[in-house]
Design an enzyme around this catalytic site. Structure first.
Site, PDB file in Angstrom:
ATOM      1  N   GLU A  52       0.806  -1.223   0.000  1.00  0.00           N
ATOM      2  CA  GLU A  52       0.000   0.000   0.000  1.00  0.00           C
ATOM      3  C   GLU A  52       0.836   1.269   0.000  1.00  0.00           C
ATOM      4  O   GLU A  52       0.423   2.294  -0.563  1.00  0.00           O
ATOM      5  CB  GLU A  52      -0.955   0.001   1.203  1.00  0.00           C
ATOM      6  N   PHE A 114     -12.141  -6.804  13.309  1.00  0.00           N
ATOM      7  CA  PHE A 114     -11.017  -7.275  12.500  1.00  0.00           C
ATOM      8  C   PHE A 114     -10.632  -6.211  11.469  1.00  0.00           C
ATOM      9  O   PHE A 114     -11.470  -5.692  10.743  1.00  0.00           O
ATOM     10  CB  PHE A 114     -11.388  -8.582  11.798  1.00  0.00           C
ATOM     11  N   GLN A 115      -9.360  -5.897  11.422  1.00  0.00           N
ATOM     12  CA  GLN A 115      -8.791  -4.896  10.524  1.00  0.00           C
ATOM     13  C   GLN A 115      -9.453  -3.524  10.680  1.00  0.00           C
ATOM     14  O   GLN A 115      -9.599  -2.770   9.728  1.00  0.00           O
ATOM     15  CB  GLN A 115      -8.843  -5.364   9.060  1.00  0.00           C
ATOM     16  N   LYS A 164     -17.838  -0.355   5.051  1.00  0.00           N
ATOM     17  CA  LYS A 164     -18.280  -1.350   4.078  1.00  0.00           C
ATOM     18  C   LYS A 164     -19.792  -1.313   3.864  1.00  0.00           C
ATOM     19  O   LYS A 164     -20.280  -1.490   2.729  1.00  0.00           O
ATOM     20  CB  LYS A 164     -17.847  -2.748   4.537  1.00  0.00           C
ATOM     21  N   MET A 481      24.572   8.547   2.605  1.00  0.00           N
ATOM     22  CA  MET A 481      24.486   9.822   3.311  1.00  0.00           C
ATOM     23  C   MET A 481      24.705   9.634   4.807  1.00  0.00           C
ATOM     24  O   MET A 481      25.338  10.466   5.464  1.00  0.00           O
ATOM     25  CB  MET A 481      23.137  10.489   3.050  1.00  0.00           C
TER      26      MET A 481
END
Length: 583
Positions: A52, A114-115, A164, A481
């Site tokens: 993602e 969940f999630q 949802k 760096m």
């Protein structure tokens, strides 16, 4: 006009109505209704990334290279939290993107489902604005408003969190012009302030234009007006990392990038000027160095569409709030109406001084022996690709600064890099977004091996979609760096700044079905670069370079612009002489 449809269908319809052609995303349970609608239409192409974070960086690359908003779609919970880095990157660099996240059903919010994650709470500090839509009838309005907010005023990322059940439910979809937004940023600058600036420009002996990403964000017209203004006044011009390409690198008034790893002449001019005109930059710390010693001899003007950026870091004498293109248009009109006056004698002496600083040739280096200098690699990349329809992305580190120094940009929207946040792992997925927007262009991601490995999984994306992006890796087997700062500031104690377990990049490319090229000899470099350019698919180019090369010039922490480290390759006596010549 309104139509009845499900929330999921509203999302797709709004994207179509907004002119979206590509969405970068990764599916999950909380966004399956939207993905089902995507499957049933042919207007929008969905690009399946492998992470993602990469979806958001790809949307950034698309947006930066086109000037149009980029769109990413991710699921709830970890899908949303994985997008946070990209959102913050876009916020820091003022990039217009819309991120759509799934959320658990409204009746489950707050139950640790969940999630489930508090996506709006988590992303509030790293978005320009965000929404949690709990009613399907509100969804169309929010979707259209999100595009307006992301692209108006100072651009930035926005996020819409869509439960949802809202996606499944039916509501009324309204077209994008049905409602007027309450968000209307000021675009026209104050004419009195612009006139005051013109009066200073007419008298200035040592003026300089200091430009930033705001010029590019304002659109092509802003870059054209800037070029006209520079040509008409004969003032020198410098730019931040984000503003490269707004004024052509081949232009006679160009003095190079300024800042921590900017050019000697640019930093010296900023230190010695008597009129500093900031156009679309934000005085960030990589530019100013130590604030109380920044440009100490100058009057300062600041043109910016974001009122909160003015006087935030550096106090200015003339603040002008407005869109760069609008302000420059008025500035040119007023300057011309007053007789196109400048201090010709002062300017002549100023250019003499700048040309003396230019004579130091701060980017000079010696390519000797059998080890490729990273500067040489980028010098040859520039020479062999400059005639192409070329777009450059970068990761973050030494290679990023060398790319800014040695690659030249004649036009805006050709240079995509992570400026404010400095996100390692940005460049590869950004190159995916750029290549999707410009399918026939030569897209090259200049990388360090450490940064590149952070999102290497996107090799699966480029091979799946046949994207011929070139990954040009300057491989010094170090966190370059970090190692440089440890050498210069931490007594050469190299704590965790190298890797002893790097992959064979050629085999890695082949494992993904791409082409791998390795080069470790400067005599073979040109042929290897041409092989990369001419290959019609994705390439990983493993360029083995000098392991302990430092990136110069460099303004040490706590030092002003006129106290730069310039490296061993330059003549110290010449540097001392030119450095003392403060007007």
């Amino acid at each position: 006009m309104s139509k009845a449809m499900t929330g999921a269908k509203m999302v797709v319809q709004a994207l179509v109505d907004q002119g979206v052609e590509v969405v970068f995303g990764y599916p999950g349970g909380a966004v399956l209704p939207i993905y089902d609608e995507i499957f049933q239409q042919n207007h929008i192409q969905h690009i399946l990334v492998r992470h993602e974070q990469a979806a958001v960086h790809a949307a950034e690359g698309y947006a930066r290279s086109t000037g149009k908003p980029g769109v990413a779609l991710v699921t709830s919970g970890p899908g949303a939290t994985n997008a946070v880095t990209g959102l913050t990157d876009a916020l820091m660099d003022s990039i217009p993107i819309i991120v759509l996240t799934g959320q658990v059903p409204t009746f489950m919010i707050g139950s640790d489902a969940f999630q489930e994650a508090d996506t709006v709470g988590i992303t509030r500090p790293c978005t320009k604005h965000n929404w949690l839509v709990k009613e399907t009838d509100d969804l169309a309005r929010v979707l259209h408003e999100a595009f307006h907010v992301a692209t108006s005023g100072r651009p930035g990322p926005v996020l819409i969190d869509i439960p949802k059940d809202v996606q499944f439910a039916t509501g009324k979809y309204t077209e994008k012009k049905a409602r007027k937004s309450h968000y209307n940023p000021q675009v026209k600058g104050d004419i009195t302030s612009i006139t005051d600036l013109v009066a200073l420009m007419e008298k200035a002996k040592r003026p300089i234009f200091y430009t930033g990403g705001g010029v590019i964000n304002s659109g092509v017209a802003a870059s054209q007006l800037l070029r006209e203004l520079v040509a008409a006044t004969n003032f020198p011009i410098t730019s931040t990392l984000m503003g490269l390409g707004a004024y052509p690198a081949s232009g006679k008034n160009w003095v190079g990038m300024l800042g921590m790893h900017g050019l000697y002449e640019a930093n010296m001019a900023m230190h010695g000027c008597d009129l500093l005109i900031n156009i679309g930059a934000r005085f960030d710390d990589r530019i100013t160095g130590v604030v109380d010693k920044f440009s100490p001899h100058s009057k300062k003007a600041h043109i910016d569409i974001d009122a909160s950026s003015i006087n935030k870091v550096i106090h200015v004498d003339i603040p002008i709030i407005g869109d760069v293109a609008h302000v420059l248009e008025d500035l040119l009109k007023i300057w011309k109406s007053r007789g196109r006056k400048t201090n010709a004698e002062g300017l002549s002496k100023w250019w003499d001084q700048i040309n003396e600083w230019r004579g130091i040739d701060c980017l000079s280096f010696k390519q000797e022996g059998k080890i490729i200098k990273p500067q040489y690699a980028l010098q040859r990349l520039e020479e062999l690709t400059k005639g192409h329809d070329r777009y450059i992305t970068t990761e973050v580190g030494q290679h990023q600064m060398w790319a800014a120094q040695y690659l030249n940009f004649e036009d805006p929207n050709r240079w995509m890099t992570s400026g404010g946040l400095g996100t390692m792992g940005y460049g590869f997925p950004a190159s995916v977004g750029v290549q999707m927007a410009h399918r026939d262009a030569l897209v090259i991601n200049v990388a360090g091996e450490a940064s590149w490995l952070m999102n290497m999984q996107e090799m699966g994306t480029v091979t799946q979609y046949g994207l011929p992006v070139k990954q040009f890796i300057l491989n010094n087997e170090r966190l370059g760096m970090v190692r440089q700062w440890q050498q210069l500031l931490h007594g050469e104690r190299y704590s965790s700044s190298w890797s002893e377990a790097l992959p064979d990049f050629v085999k890695l490319a082949e494992a993904f079905g791409a082409k791998g090229i390795r080069c470790d000899d400067p005599a073979n470099l040109d042929d290897a670069i041409m092989e990369m350019i001419n290959h019609d698919g994705p390439v990983i180019f493993d360029c083995l370079v000098e392991k302990h090369e430092n990136c110069y010039p460099m303004i040490p922490s706590g030092k002003p612009h006129n106290e730069m480290l310039l490296g061993d390759a330059l003549a110290k006596d010449a540097i001392k002489g030119a450095g003392q010549a403060l007007v």
